[in-house]
Motif scaffolding. Structure first.
Motif, PDB file in Angstrom:
ATOM      1  N   LYS A  83       0.842  -1.192   0.000  1.00 15.42           N
ATOM      2  CA  LYS A  83       0.000   0.000   0.000  1.00 15.42           C
ATOM      3  C   LYS A  83       0.879   1.244   0.000  1.00 15.42           C
ATOM      4  CE  LYS A  83      -3.838  -2.298   2.164  1.00 15.42           C
ATOM      5  NZ  LYS A  83      -4.679  -2.454   3.330  1.00 15.42           N
ATOM      6  N   PRO A  84       0.536   2.236  -0.812  1.00 17.52           N
ATOM      7  CA  PRO A  84       1.373   3.440  -0.897  1.00 17.52           C
ATOM      8  C   PRO A  84       1.350   4.243   0.401  1.00 17.52           C
ATOM      9  CG  PRO A  84      -0.657   3.778  -2.094  1.00 17.52           C
ATOM     10  CD  PRO A  84      -0.650   2.340  -1.647  1.00 17.52           C
ATOM     11  N   CYS A  85       2.331   5.096   0.548  1.00 22.77           N
ATOM     12  CA  CYS A  85       2.409   6.017   1.671  1.00 22.77           C
ATOM     13  C   CYS A  85       2.595   7.425   1.109  1.00 22.77           C
ATOM     14  CB  CYS A  85       3.563   5.658   2.599  1.00 22.77           C
ATOM     15  SG  CYS A  85       3.661   6.738   4.040  1.00 22.77           S
ATOM     16  N   HIS A  86       1.738   8.327   1.528  1.00 25.02           N
ATOM     17  CA  HIS A  86       1.767   9.701   1.016  1.00 25.02           C
ATOM     18  C   HIS A  86       2.600  10.658   1.858  1.00 25.02           C
ATOM     19  CE1 HIS A  86      -2.468   8.849  -0.854  1.00 25.02           C
ATOM     20  NE2 HIS A  86      -1.521   8.177  -1.452  1.00 25.02           N
ATOM     21  N   TYR A  87       3.059  10.231   3.029  1.00 24.34           N
ATOM     22  CA  TYR A  87       3.767  11.157   3.927  1.00 24.34           C
ATOM     23  C   TYR A  87       4.876  11.955   3.231  1.00 24.34           C
ATOM     24  CZ  TYR A  87       1.676  10.303   8.503  1.00 24.34           C
ATOM     25  OH  TYR A  87       0.835  10.283   9.573  1.00 24.34           O
ATOM     26  N   PRO A  88       5.776  11.327   2.472  1.00 26.71           N
ATOM     27  CA  PRO A  88       6.850  12.135   1.867  1.00 26.71           C
ATOM     28  C   PRO A  88       6.397  12.997   0.694  1.00 26.71           C
ATOM     29  CG  PRO A  88       7.157   9.814   1.358  1.00 26.71           C
ATOM     30  CD  PRO A  88       5.976   9.897   2.270  1.00 26.71           C
ATOM     31  N   TYR A  89       5.119  13.027   0.434  1.00 30.22           N
ATOM     32  CA  TYR A  89       4.565  13.879  -0.617  1.00 30.22           C
ATOM     33  C   TYR A  89       3.967  15.161  -0.063  1.00 30.22           C
ATOM     34  CZ  TYR A  89       5.027  10.025  -3.887  1.00 30.22           C
ATOM     35  OH  TYR A  89       5.528   9.037  -4.678  1.00 30.22           O
ATOM     36  N   TYR A  90       3.626  15.167   1.224  1.00 31.41           N
ATOM     37  CA  TYR A  90       2.971  16.363   1.753  1.00 31.41           C
ATOM     38  C   TYR A  90       3.556  16.862   3.067  1.00 31.41           C
ATOM     39  CZ  TYR A  90       0.172  13.576   5.107  1.00 31.41           C
ATOM     40  OH  TYR A  90      -0.236  12.759   6.118  1.00 31.41           O
ATOM     41  N   LYS A  91       4.531  16.173   3.620  1.00 28.56           N
ATOM     42  CA  LYS A  91       5.110  16.582   4.896  1.00 28.56           C
ATOM     43  C   LYS A  91       6.620  16.616   4.795  1.00 28.56           C
ATOM     44  CE  LYS A  91       2.856  15.459   9.066  1.00 28.56           C
ATOM     45  NZ  LYS A  91       2.662  14.544  10.169  1.00 28.56           N
ATOM     46  N   MET A  92       7.212  17.605   5.430  1.00 28.94           N
ATOM     47  CA  MET A  92       8.664  17.660   5.531  1.00 28.94           C
ATOM     48  C   MET A  92       9.000  17.780   7.007  1.00 28.94           C
ATOM     49  SD  MET A  92      11.304  20.537   4.076  1.00 28.94           S
ATOM     50  CE  MET A  92      11.473  19.900   2.421  1.00 28.94           C
ATOM     51  N   PHE A  93       9.892  16.952   7.479  1.00 31.33           N
ATOM     52  CA  PHE A  93      10.297  16.998   8.879  1.00 31.33           C
ATOM     53  C   PHE A  93      11.711  17.559   8.945  1.00 31.33           C
ATOM     54  CE2 PHE A  93      12.252  15.439  12.718  1.00 31.33           C
ATOM     55  CZ  PHE A  93      11.270  15.671  13.666  1.00 31.33           C
ATOM     56  N   VAL A  94      11.844  18.719   9.578  1.00 28.56           N
ATOM     57  CA  VAL A  94      13.148  19.363   9.713  1.00 28.56           C
ATOM     58  C   VAL A  94      13.590  19.220  11.161  1.00 28.56           C
ATOM     59  CG1 VAL A  94      14.468  21.484   9.421  1.00 28.56           C
ATOM     60  CG2 VAL A  94      12.508  21.011   7.916  1.00 28.56           C
ATOM     61  N   ASP A  95      14.737  18.601  11.354  1.00 24.47           N
ATOM     62  CA  ASP A  95      15.276  18.388  12.688  1.00 24.47           C
ATOM     63  C   ASP A  95      15.980  19.659  13.165  1.00 24.47           C
ATOM     64  OD1 ASP A  95      15.721  16.908  14.964  1.00 24.47           O
ATOM     65  OD2 ASP A  95      16.706  15.252  13.940  1.00 24.47           O
ATOM     66  N   TRP A  96      16.361  19.678  14.416  1.00 26.80           N
ATOM     67  CA  TRP A  96      16.957  20.851  15.061  1.00 26.80           C
ATOM     68  C   TRP A  96      18.205  21.358  14.346  1.00 26.80           C
ATOM     69  CZ3 TRP A  96      21.959  20.630  16.782  1.00 26.80           C
ATOM     70  CH2 TRP A  96      22.521  19.376  16.864  1.00 26.80           C
ATOM     71  N   ASN A  97      18.945  20.464  13.675  1.00 28.34           N
ATOM     72  CA  ASN A  97      20.205  20.836  13.038  1.00 28.34           C
ATOM     73  C   ASN A  97      20.068  21.132  11.541  1.00 28.34           C
ATOM     74  OD1 ASN A  97      19.736  18.287  12.086  1.00 28.34           O
ATOM     75  ND2 ASN A  97      21.711  17.427  12.696  1.00 28.34           N
TER      76      ASN A  97
END
Length: 177
Positions: A83-97
């Protein structure tokens, strides 16, 4: 996060920022002040509390296998294969560094797709590393870590972004042949 970093992020092309609040209500006022001082409209950011039981549209998951507790079962993960995952199409996670992780559920920080101190948001968001991850997840290939231990049903949100970015890739690929 400060006025200068927020201003720089929005100048680079960002038009919406979700700020996750994990520690309590006392976090709200300082973040609102930073955004107001930066001249960012309330329409261009959202605060999302994770410390409350109020309805925030959250779903419990195992954070790509990092949380091992009662309530998750191998069947949860096994049923997501293919099943596909859309997370990397609409969310960006930027860490502290400045590191950008391909997914907000990659709590083990296994796949860093770029760094916003070294590259622009656009270069990271549409870069080769992100495309490689998207190519796998668009066809439901969850065989790579950390996706192979993740319990997130990744197609609940983001379908329009999934279609938009895949359409972009298809038209770009067609032009290069």
């Amino acid at each position: 996060m400060n006025k200068e970093s927020v201003t720089e992020i929005y100048k680079s092309g960002m038009d919406m920022l979700y700020i996750n609040l994990y520690d309590g209500l006392e976090q709200i006022e300082p973040f609102v002040k930073i955004m107001k001082d930066s001249g960012i409209s309330e329409d261009n950011y959202k605060l999302r509390a994770h410390h409350t039981q109020d309805e925030w549209g959250l779903f419990v998951n195992n954070r790509s296998g990092m949380i091992d507790w009662i309530g998750f079962d191998e069947d949860d993960i096994e049923n997501l294969k293919g099943k596909p995952c859309h997370y990397p199409y609409y969310k960006m996670f930027v860490d502290w560094n400045g590191d950008v992780l391909f997914c907000s559920n990659d709590w083990g920080r296994e796949i860093v797709v770029g760094n916003l101190i070294q590259s622009s948001v656009m270069d990271v968001w549409m870069g080769d590393k992100m495309k490689e991850v998207r190519d796998r997840l668009s066809v439901g290939d969850r065989s790579h870590s950390p996706c192979n231990t993740c319990s997130v049903k990744g197609d609940l949100f983001g379908k329009s972004s999934f279609e938009l970015i895949n359409g972009y890739y298809e038209s770009s690929d067609n032009r290069s042949h």
